[in-house]
Design an enzyme around this catalytic site. Sequence first.
Site, PDB file in Angstrom:
ATOM      1  N   CYS A  85      31.814  -6.701  15.869  1.00  0.00           N
ATOM      2  CA  CYS A  85      30.636  -6.870  16.705  1.00  0.00           C
ATOM      3  C   CYS A  85      30.203  -8.337  16.769  1.00  0.00           C
ATOM      4  CB  CYS A  85      29.479  -6.054  16.138  1.00  0.00           C
ATOM      5  SG  CYS A  85      29.884  -4.338  15.791  1.00  0.00           S
TER       6      CYS A  85
ATOM      7  N   ASP B  10      30.835   3.092   8.545  1.00  0.00           N
ATOM      8  CA  ASP B  10      30.830   2.220   7.372  1.00  0.00           C
ATOM      9  C   ASP B  10      29.540   1.420   7.278  1.00  0.00           C
ATOM     10  OD1 ASP B  10      31.564   0.812   9.652  1.00  0.00           O
ATOM     11  OD2 ASP B  10      33.089  -0.396   8.657  1.00  0.00           O
TER      12      ASP B  10
ATOM     13  N   SER C 201      47.716  -8.581  12.343  1.00  0.00           N
ATOM     14  CA  SER C 201      48.366  -9.878  12.474  1.00  0.00           C
ATOM     15  C   SER C 201      48.994 -10.255  11.136  1.00  0.00           C
ATOM     16  CB  SER C 201      47.357 -10.951  12.890  1.00  0.00           C
ATOM     17  OG  SER C 201      47.873 -12.258  12.697  1.00  0.00           O
ATOM     18  N   GLY C 202      50.127 -10.969  11.185  1.00  0.00           N
ATOM     19  CA  GLY C 202      50.779 -11.440   9.966  1.00  0.00           C
ATOM     20  C   GLY C 202      50.195 -12.713   9.408  1.00  0.00           C
TER      21      GLY C 202
END
Length: 625
Positions: free
Chosen positions: A2, A104, A375-376
Amino acid sequence: MCGINGIFAYHYAANPIGEAELLRTRDRMAARGPDSANAWCSEDGRVGFGHRRLSIIDLSDGGLQPMANDDGSLRIVFNGEIYNYRALKAELTAKGHVFRTSSDTEVLLHLYAERGAAMVDALRGMFAFAIWDERRRQLFLARDPYGIKPLYYADDGWTFRFASQVKALIAGGAVSADLDPAGRVGFYLWGSVPEPFTIHESIRALPAGATLLVDRLGAGEPRRYHSVAEVYRAAEEASGRGVPPSAAGEAIREALLDSVRHHLVADVPVGLFLSAGIDSAALLGLMRDAGQDEIETVTLAFAEFRGRPEDEAPLAAEVARVYGARHTVRIVDRAEFEADLPHILDAMDQPTIDGINSWFVAKAARERGLKVALSGLGGDELFGGYPSFTDLPKWVRRAAVPARIPFLGRAVREVARRSGSIGRLGPKAAGALEYGGDYAGAYLLRRGLFMPWELDGLLAPEIVERGMRRLAPLALVRQALTPAPRTAYGRVATLESTLYMRNQLLRDTDWATMAHSLEVRTPLVDPVLLAAIAPYLAAAGRPAGKGDLAAAPRVPLPQGITGRAKTGFTTPIRNWMRQAAAAGAGASSARAERPWARDWALRVAAAPNAAPALVGVGGTDRAAA
């Protein structure tokens, strides 16, 4: 994921907050949260929160923010994801807490009610949040250990403001836009503005792994609860107590798989940015091992690279085939780059020399309907994949003795300047004796875009003088190494993680992907993973390489991936800009031959009051020199 913001008029004589300012700040971050927008102001007009929502966990209205507890005594705005929220929820439920949603965010409210500021020690995820505690009349802010999610604030002595973006705070209209000499100098030194500084003098970044309390007396000092340097220091001590090397491979695999499992927690599909490197390829294999059935992968390609080593598309497609992913190759050309450039500059929150690759791969992922992608990023910092892991220890050893001789390094550099040999040697070589004798100076040489003695040619002398004094770049680097890890590997890993990765890679990934309303998760940037495998990495006493990462998936990576020399992700954008400059500005051959990073830096220096602008696109030649 957000965009969050808030205002707290803490001084008794401060004016009540302005709702219009609150909404202007919030809506400057519309791309960060296109799914909904909400705001809240306290009855006394002293506190207000704004929120833009990208729905990832609990897609119902139950996850809307700002969120309050049952009696309204606590209220939160939250940017990020808490990957262990289900375990925390079960623990809190057992203690009598009653939940109304499956989000969460609500877990954070109950955890704060249970533990107060100590709640951050239990969190696994990427986060930046603010909690208003009505009973204590205080504002509590927190940021995740690596600083994956941004959080900026401004305090004028009367009113405290915070937001997920620097530009959002400026857009509110009440925060000064005056440029910070420290931020400007830091940008020319590093290619990004180092935290806690920003490009604006009135705005600061909440440090990674830190909390902040604001009460009726104003903001206190940030309190650090996590330190990458401390983790490596503790790991080195653990390795000295006999960590068995034979157990390393399986322990690392289990820790990697555990991190990937946690980063897949979502109520929407999770895709992957796939390159021809080990990092992202291993993540794809581990996503399969974690039980992910349908995986969408995206790779960027450029016509200019077809048939050349820089073309990652063929190998990425092979990896996708091995693991059965639905794969998309997205081709970007010069026309699209030039069309997107105004939007890129608008989205770029602070000056940077990178991030354009993230912009286009995020754009491609969003076109495929994804809201979340892995992502790596972080593999090189964790497993010692950069040349800096061998270069820095070597430079420090060689320069340690001559660096102790007072003024020798500066004298050598001055002789080189007067003789004209700096142009032949290069500014970094000229500063080797002056800076190479310790890790702070050597790191500046390794990662620096420009050297301190070059700044007078880029900025006004008074800006350089004030900026260098405020920034204190070597002290900034040394602070990152406190407490200093004992091994060369631990020191370099700490520096790359807390400086280059945090100030450039993570920040650029955030603005470039959130501009497309895409959440990017980084399983290799995880404090639980770091704590689990650092003892094994420290036991080696040197960069372990990516063998353990490559071996982690049950189905082996293709030989073309594991045997490929590291190239880094490159784009042809540098050439596109040169072509555009030559065609549109009648650039002379001398200008066209000038190193591209300097060319862009000089453009920005000529118009310092413009919006933070692009200095380079796609990588740093000199930073890797």
